[in-house]
Design an enzyme around this catalytic site. Structure first.
Site, PDB file in Angstrom:
ATOM      1  N   HIS A 264      18.573  25.426  83.527  1.00 31.11           N
ATOM      2  CA  HIS A 264      18.056  24.556  82.459  1.00 31.11           C
ATOM      3  C   HIS A 264      18.818  24.795  81.167  1.00 31.11           C
ATOM      4  O   HIS A 264      19.272  25.904  80.877  1.00 31.11           O
ATOM      5  CB  HIS A 264      16.547  24.725  82.262  1.00 31.11           C
ATOM      6  CG  HIS A 264      16.089  26.089  81.875  1.00 31.11           C
ATOM      7  ND1 HIS A 264      16.092  26.540  80.571  1.00 31.11           N
ATOM      8  CD2 HIS A 264      15.589  27.115  82.610  1.00 31.11           C
ATOM      9  CE1 HIS A 264      15.594  27.769  80.523  1.00 31.11           C
ATOM     10  NE2 HIS A 264      15.297  28.153  81.749  1.00 31.11           N
TER      11      HIS A 264
ATOM     12  N   ASP B  10      17.841  24.382  77.842  1.00 35.66           N
ATOM     13  CA  ASP B  10      17.203  24.881  76.626  1.00 35.66           C
ATOM     14  C   ASP B  10      16.957  26.381  76.674  1.00 35.66           C
ATOM     15  O   ASP B  10      16.987  27.005  77.735  1.00 35.66           O
ATOM     16  CB  ASP B  10      15.886  24.149  76.367  1.00 35.66           C
ATOM     17  CG  ASP B  10      14.883  24.307  77.510  1.00 35.66           C
ATOM     18  OD1 ASP B  10      15.308  24.337  78.678  1.00 35.66           O
ATOM     19  OD2 ASP B  10      13.676  24.406  77.229  1.00 35.66           O
TER      20      ASP B  10
ATOM     21  N   GLU C 173      13.024  22.739  79.791  1.00 39.07           N
ATOM     22  CA  GLU C 173      12.246  23.457  80.802  1.00 39.07           C
ATOM     23  C   GLU C 173      11.168  24.322  80.178  1.00 39.07           C
ATOM     24  O   GLU C 173      10.035  24.407  80.668  1.00 39.07           O
ATOM     25  CB  GLU C 173      13.196  24.328  81.644  1.00 39.07           C
ATOM     26  CG  GLU C 173      12.538  25.031  82.823  1.00 39.07           C
ATOM     27  CD  GLU C 173      12.115  26.459  82.527  1.00 39.07           C
ATOM     28  OE1 GLU C 173      11.524  27.106  83.412  1.00 39.07           O
ATOM     29  OE2 GLU C 173      12.347  26.932  81.397  1.00 39.07           O
TER      30      GLU C 173
END
Length: 486
Positions: free
Chosen positions: A76, A78, A145
């Site tokens: 992910h 972030d 996420e």
């Protein structure tokens, strides 16, 4: 600061360094998304972005590997934005200051972003590699996420063509994860009346700080302090004796991070100032004694400040204090067949006041759906008894049920033993890996999660073990080389 670029394997560390230079806190991933697409274009890699912000990149099989099953490498984009109170850092603008500290890489006063920057960097390294055999390869980098798994939830079925998902978001080298907990968010609100500040009072900013915090799934069973719990324990213990009135409260910042710091702006009769300082000293001694092994830097503080414009009405203060103390927090139950793994937990993550409301956020996790529902009922009952004005549950996502017949699990166990002379541990994790959601959309996928060793994610103590990154990379390369034929 640039020394991490010189670490081995350079293919991962140089990409990870690039990620540290681009802001990517959850819900503010625009710059990182732009960087990834420009990076793909520079390296002639097929890339696209879907309607929810997921990035999908593709690379053909190397010669002779065209008949292998397709693999999706997944991470992910972030990162969790957490910093120490004395650190001047804007996560939406400033690069992460990563540095080598002995056997580890960590950041100056902030989260590092190894969760899940390491997984993304590994995917980037594999896409540009010219000397690693592999079958058809896709890299899925999901959006947001950490605050709701938005990318995983929004991914459309049929977009990805592979058969095997390798999630690169686990945090202990030598462990293969084959299951994870599901989650549920709770939001509770109390409306309060603003009352006039009593006469002849002094104002103080009470604080609980110096806690370790950490990941609300991975670290929930470590016995660390919860700053929200400790703050309201102090208020329950001393409010009547000292005449404490709360004007505002601010504790915790993220639903999936164990709160490290909590503050309350309060007023007390001026004559009780000496008693307050004695209470602060007493409470700090008690909390430190109870948590000495886990929270050696715990502090209870009271700093004089300007008088607030108003205070919260006494009835709401009473109901809030008691309900926070009564709300379940921490590990609730362990898995019977895996007694070292948490089955069900709750993280009392955030308590904050704003514009006539007090908002409380918790994150429930469980690998057993009915147990998650039962915990939600318990939390609901606590706040119904306290006559909260709003109790809402949302953001429900499924767990990932282990598949004992997984072909990729068997293959990866054999590969690890060949490489390192021992079997990897096969685990379920008490965290919300995206595999549960992704597997519900691509039901044919065979899935495994693994990664390098990352300690204290979601806190400024986050660090990644350098040697484990090398082992993770070698293991990933060997796994792709040995993917079975279609």
């Amino acid at each position: 600061m640039n020394s991490i670029k010189d670490l081995k394997p350079t293919a991962i560390w140089q990409n990870f360094y690039k990620l540290t230079q681009v802001p990517r806190p959850s819900n503010h991933e625009e710059q990182a998304r732009k960087f990834m697409l420009e990076w793909a274009k520079e390296n002639n890699i097929e890339a696209e972005i879907d309607e929810v912000g997921n990035i999908i990149m593709r690379k053909p099989a190397t010669p002779g590997m065209e008949n292998r099953k397709g693999v999706i490498l997944q991470g992910h984009l972030d990162m969790v934005p957490q910093k120490n109170e004395d650190t001047d850092h804007d996560f939406e603008k400033d690069p992460i200051q990563a540095y080598v500290d002995g056997e580890w890489v960590r950041a100056k006063g902030t989260t590092l972003g190894a969760d899940n920057g390491m997984g993304v960097a590994a995917g980037m390294a594999m896409l540009t590699a010219t000397d690693i055999p592999h079958g058809p390869l896709e890299v899925l980098i999901t959006a947001t996420e950490e605050t709701g798994m938005d990318g995983a939830n929004g991914l459309k079925p049929g977009v990805l063509k592979g058969d095997i998902l390798l999630n690169l978001d686990s945090e202990t080298e030598g462990e293969l994860y084959v299951g994870c907990a599901g989650g549920l968010d709770s939001t509770i609100e109390f409306n309060y009346k603003e009352e006039a500040v009593p006469a002849q009072v002094k104002a103080f900013r009470l604080g609980i700080k110096g806690l370790k915090g950490g990941h609300s799934g991975m670290d929930i069973n470590l016995g660390r302090g919860n700053s929200n719990k400790l703050l309201f324990r102090f208020l329950k213990t001393y409010a009547a004796e000292l005449g404490i009135r709360i004007a505002s409260v601010s504790g915790g910042t993220l639903r999936n991070a164990i709160p490290r710091e909590s503050f309350a702006l309060v007023v007390i009769p001026a004559a009780n100032e000496t008693k307050l300082q004695a209470a602060i000293k007493e409470a700090e001694g008690i909390y430190k004694a109870e948590l000495s092994a886990k929270e050696p830097t715990l502090q209870v503080t009271a700093e004089a400040c300007e008088l607030p414009a108003s205070v919260i009405d006494e009835c709401t203060q009473f109901r809030l204090t008691n309900s926070i103390l009564a709300c379940p927090n921490g590990a609730v139950r362990m898995i019977d067949s895996m007694p070292d793994t948490v089955e069900t937990s709750n993280n009392l993550a955030i308590v904050r006041s704003e514009q006539g409301k007090i908002i409380i956020n918790t994150l429930l996790r469980s690998s057993v759906e009915t147990a998650k529902e039962a915990l939600a009922q318990t939390i609901q009952a606590v706040f119904e008894l306290a006559k909260a004005d709003k109790i809402m549950f949302d953001g429900d996502y499924p767990g990932w049920k282990p598949n004992p017949d997984s072909a990729i699990l068997k293959e990866m166990q054999e590969i690890y033993e060949q490489l390192y002379g021992k079997k990897p541990a096969v685990m379920a994790v008490h965290a919300g890996l995206e595999c549960g959601i992704l597997g519900s959309k691509y039901t044919h996928w065979d899935m495994i999660s693994f990664g390098p060793t990352i300690c204290s994610p979601h806190s400024p103590d986050e660090r990644v073990n350098i040697a484990s990154v090398g082992k993770f990379w070698e293991y990933l390369k060997a796994t792709l080389k040995n993917i079975p034929a279609k």
